[in-house]
Design a protein around this motif. Structure first.
Motif, mmCIF file in Angstrom:
data_model
loop_
_atom_site.group_PDB
_atom_site.id
_atom_site.type_symbol
_atom_site.label_atom_id
_atom_site.label_comp_id
_atom_site.label_asym_id
_atom_site.label_seq_id
_atom_site.Cartn_x
_atom_site.Cartn_y
_atom_site.Cartn_z
ATOM 1 N N MET A 100 -84.604 77.072 -23.827
ATOM 2 C CA MET A 100 -83.336 77.800 -23.750
ATOM 3 C C MET A 100 -83.512 79.074 -22.918
ATOM 4 N N LEU A 101 -82.512 79.399 -22.141
ATOM 5 C CA LEU A 101 -82.557 80.570 -21.271
ATOM 6 C C LEU A 101 -81.571 81.611 -21.775
ATOM 7 N N GLU A 102 -82.070 82.815 -22.036
ATOM 8 C CA GLU A 102 -81.188 83.896 -22.457
ATOM 9 C C GLU A 102 -80.594 84.571 -21.226
ATOM 10 N N LEU A 103 -79.277 84.654 -21.192
ATOM 11 C CA LEU A 103 -78.605 85.285 -20.065
ATOM 12 C C LEU A 103 -78.631 86.800 -20.214
ATOM 13 N N LEU A 104 -78.855 87.480 -19.102
ATOM 14 C CA LEU A 104 -78.802 88.938 -19.093
ATOM 15 C C LEU A 104 -77.355 89.377 -18.919
ATOM 16 N N THR A 105 -77.030 90.523 -19.507
ATOM 17 C CA THR A 105 -75.642 90.972 -19.512
ATOM 18 C C THR A 105 -75.570 92.477 -19.714
ATOM 19 N N ASN A 106 -74.423 93.034 -19.406
ATOM 20 C CA ASN A 106 -74.148 94.437 -19.725
ATOM 21 C C ASN A 106 -73.095 94.537 -20.826
ATOM 22 N N ALA A 107 -72.979 93.467 -21.615
ATOM 23 C CA ALA A 107 -72.043 93.462 -22.743
ATOM 24 C C ALA A 107 -72.515 94.453 -23.809
ATOM 25 N N PRO A 108 -71.622 94.886 -24.688
ATOM 26 C CA PRO A 108 -72.034 95.770 -25.787
ATOM 27 C C PRO A 108 -73.216 95.190 -26.560
ATOM 28 N N ALA A 109 -74.105 96.070 -27.006
ATOM 29 C CA ALA A 109 -75.360 95.639 -27.631
ATOM 30 C C ALA A 109 -75.143 94.808 -28.888
ATOM 31 N N GLN A 110 -74.035 95.035 -29.590
ATOM 32 C CA GLN A 110 -73.799 94.320 -30.841
ATOM 33 C C GLN A 110 -73.282 92.899 -30.638
ATOM 34 N N TRP A 111 -72.960 92.537 -29.409
ATOM 35 C CA TRP A 111 -72.497 91.175 -29.150
ATOM 36 C C TRP A 111 -73.665 90.198 -29.279
ATOM 37 N N PRO A 112 -73.398 88.952 -29.667
ATOM 38 C CA PRO A 112 -74.486 87.972 -29.792
ATOM 39 C C PRO A 112 -75.095 87.622 -28.439
ATOM 40 N N LYS A 113 -76.376 87.293 -28.463
ATOM 41 C CA LYS A 113 -77.041 86.856 -27.240
ATOM 42 C C LYS A 113 -76.535 85.467 -26.852
ATOM 43 N N VAL A 114 -76.427 85.249 -25.558
ATOM 44 C CA VAL A 114 -75.956 83.958 -25.055
ATOM 45 C C VAL A 114 -77.142 83.211 -24.457
ATOM 46 N N LEU A 115 -77.471 82.071 -25.065
ATOM 47 C CA LEU A 115 -78.563 81.234 -24.588
ATOM 48 C C LEU A 115 -77.994 79.903 -24.110
ATOM 49 N N VAL A 116 -78.445 79.476 -22.948
ATOM 50 C CA VAL A 116 -77.966 78.220 -22.378
ATOM 51 C C VAL A 116 -79.155 77.305 -22.124
ATOM 52 N N GLU A 117 -78.879 76.018 -22.091
ATOM 53 C CA GLU A 117 -79.960 75.051 -21.913
ATOM 54 C C GLU A 117 -80.393 74.938 -20.454
ATOM 55 N N ARG A 118 -79.434 74.743 -19.577
ATOM 56 C CA ARG A 118 -79.804 74.499 -18.185
ATOM 57 C C ARG A 118 -78.683 74.932 -17.252
ATOM 58 N N ILE A 119 -79.056 75.631 -16.199
ATOM 59 C CA ILE A 119 -78.105 76.047 -15.178
ATOM 60 C C ILE A 119 -78.485 75.376 -13.865
ATOM 61 N N ILE A 120 -77.501 74.793 -13.219
ATOM 62 C CA ILE A 120 -77.744 74.179 -11.910
ATOM 63 C C ILE A 120 -77.491 75.234 -10.836
ATOM 64 N N PRO A 121 -78.525 75.655 -10.102
ATOM 65 C CA PRO A 121 -78.362 76.713 -9.093
ATOM 66 C C PRO A 121 -77.711 76.194 -7.817
ATOM 67 N N SER A 122 -76.407 76.072 -7.834
ATOM 68 C CA SER A 122 -75.683 75.567 -6.663
ATOM 69 C C SER A 122 -74.297 76.190 -6.622
ATOM 70 N N ASP A 123 -73.791 76.391 -5.399
ATOM 71 C CA ASP A 123 -72.444 76.923 -5.212
ATOM 72 C C ASP A 123 -71.438 75.824 -4.894
ATOM 73 N N ALA A 124 -71.856 74.578 -4.989
ATOM 74 C CA ALA A 124 -70.928 73.471 -4.759
ATOM 75 C C ALA A 124 -69.792 73.551 -5.780
ATOM 76 N N PRO A 125 -68.552 73.327 -5.362
ATOM 77 C CA PRO A 125 -67.405 73.492 -6.274
ATOM 78 C C PRO A 125 -67.537 72.731 -7.585
ATOM 79 N N GLU A 126 -67.985 71.472 -7.523
ATOM 80 C CA GLU A 126 -68.070 70.688 -8.747
ATOM 81 C C GLU A 126 -69.177 71.204 -9.666
ATOM 82 N N VAL A 127 -70.268 71.698 -9.073
ATOM 83 C CA VAL A 127 -71.358 72.258 -9.878
ATOM 84 C C VAL A 127 -70.937 73.592 -10.481
ATOM 85 N N ARG A 128 -70.265 74.407 -9.684
ATOM 86 C CA ARG A 128 -69.787 75.699 -10.179
ATOM 87 C C ARG A 128 -68.843 75.505 -11.361
#
Length: 304
Positions: free
Chosen positions: A1-29
Motif C-alpha cells: 500500500m502507498l500512503e499519499l502525501l498531502t497538505n490536508a489538516p493533520a487530523q484527517w485520516p491517511k489515504v493509502l492506495v494499492e496501485r497508481i498507474i503513472p500515465s496522463d492518458a485520459p482513460e488512465v487518468r
C-alpha cells in the motif's frame, strides 16, 4: 500500500492506495481519479468527514474550475485534487489553484500525490480556470419560482448602484449589434443548433424567446432573447446567491472576449441596436430615481 502525501489538516485520516498507474492518458487518468475518490469516500465516512460530490464545477472571477472531489469537514468545505504524477506540471497546477483561491475565494484546495508538491519547483504558473464555454445545459424541468436579472437583498438597495448593473452595462456594450450572434453561441453550446447561421433575424419574431438552463454548480437560469431587449439572463431568486449571479455574468463576459477574438469581429463599426438603446434609456430612467422608497426591487422578472 502507498500512503499519499498531502497538505490536508493533520487530523484527517491517511489515504493509502494499492496501485497508481503513472500515465496522463485520459482513460488512465479517469481510472486513477475513480480509485482515489472511492478510497477517500470509504476512509472519510468512518472519520466524520463527508464527501459532498465528485467532478464538480466552481465559478470564479477568472473562469470555471473543475474540481475532482469536494468534502465537508467540521471547519468547512475543501476541494480535493489528486495528482498521480508528482512533477513540475502538477506543482504548477496546484500553486495556480492556491493563488486563485487566495485572490478570489470560493476555492479551498488540498492536494494528494505521491510526493510533496510544495517541495517541487513548478512549471510556469498559468491560469487554470476555463473561459472557453459557459458550462450550461438545457433544463427540461426548471424549478418553479421567480427569476430575475437582479433583485434587492437589502432595504434601499438600488440596481443602478450595484455591481450587477456594471456587469450588464459592459455586457450590453460588448453585444451592441451582436446580440443575436451571442444568443446563437449559447444555443450552439446547449446543442439546439449546430452552426451559428441556423439562427437569424428571420427565424425569430418580435416575441421573446425564453430557454431554461442549468448553469455551472446546478443553478437554475433562464436565458431570454428579443430584438427589443437583447440577450438577458434571469436567475432563480430563491436558489441563486448574488455572488454567483455576478460571477456568471463575468464568466459570460470572459467567454465573449474569447469569442470576439476568435471570430475576428473586433473593430467592425456597428449601429446602436434596439436592445442597446433600450438598455441605455433604462439606465437614464433608473438614475432619475432618487428616492429609496420608489426603487425597483427586481429587474427583468420572469415567473415560472
Amino acid at each position: 500500500m502507498l500512503e499519499l502525501l498531502t497538505n490536508a489538516p493533520a487530523q484527517w485520516p491517511k489515504v493509502l492506495v494499492e496501485r497508481i498507474i503513472p500515465s496522463d492518458a485520459p482513460e488512465v487518468r479517469k481510472a486513477n481519479q475513480l480509485m482515489f475518490a472511492t478510497t477517500v469516500e470509504t476512509l472519510f465516512r468512518k472519520s466524520g468527514l463527508e464527501v459532498l460530490e465528485a467532478d464538480v464545477l466552481r465559478v470564479t472571477k477568472e473562469g470555471v474550475v473543475e474540481i475532482p472531489l469536494r468534502v465537508r469537514a467540521p471547519d468547512g468545505e475543501y476541494d480535493l485534487f489528486f495528482y498521480p504524477i508528482a512533477d513540475a506540471r502538477a506543482a504548477g497546477h496546484y500553486i495556480a489553484l492556491q493563488e486563485l483561491g487566495r485572490k478570489w475565494g470560493r476555492l479551498r484546495p488540498v492536494f494528494y500525490s505521491t510526493e510533496d508538491l510544495l517541495s517541487i519547483y513548478p512549471e510556469e504558473v498559468e491560469s487554470i480556470a476555463r473561459r472557453d464555454r459557459l458550462y450550461v445545459q438545457a433544463s427540461l424541468m426548471p424549478p418553479k419560482g421567480q427569476y430575475a436579472m437582479w433583485w434587492a437583498t437589502q432595504p434601499g438597495e438600488q440596481f443602478h448602484y450595484s455591481p450587477t448593473f456594471e456587469l450588464y452595462d459592459r455586457l450590453y456594450r460588448e453585444l451592441n449589434g451582436l446580440e443575436l450572434r451571442a444568443f446563437a453561441l449559447i444555443l450552439k453550446e446547449i446543442g439546439m443548433i449546430q452552426e451559428e447561421y441556423e439562427v437569424n433575424s428571420s427565424t425569430l419574431t418580435d416575441s421573446t424567446v425564453e430557454i431554461p438552463l442549468e448553469g455551472p454548480e446546478g443553478v437554475p437560469i433562464i436565458v431570454s432573447f428579443s430584438q427589443a431587449r437583447g440577450l438577458r439572463f434571469h436567475f432563480h431568486m430563491d436558489r441563486t446567491h448574488p455572488e454567483y449571479r455576478d460571477l456568471f455574468l463575468n464568466l459570460f463576459l470572459l467567454r465573449l472576449k474569447n469569442w470576439r477574438r476568435d471570430t475576428l469581429i473586433e473593430g467592425i463599426k456597428r449601429l446602436d441596436s434596439p436592445a442597446y438603446i433600450w438598455w441605455r434609456e433604462l439606465g437614464k430612467r433608473l438614475r432619475l430615481q432618487t428616492h429609496v422608497d420608489t426603487a425597483i426591487s427586481a429587474v427583468g422578472s420572469v415567473k415560472r
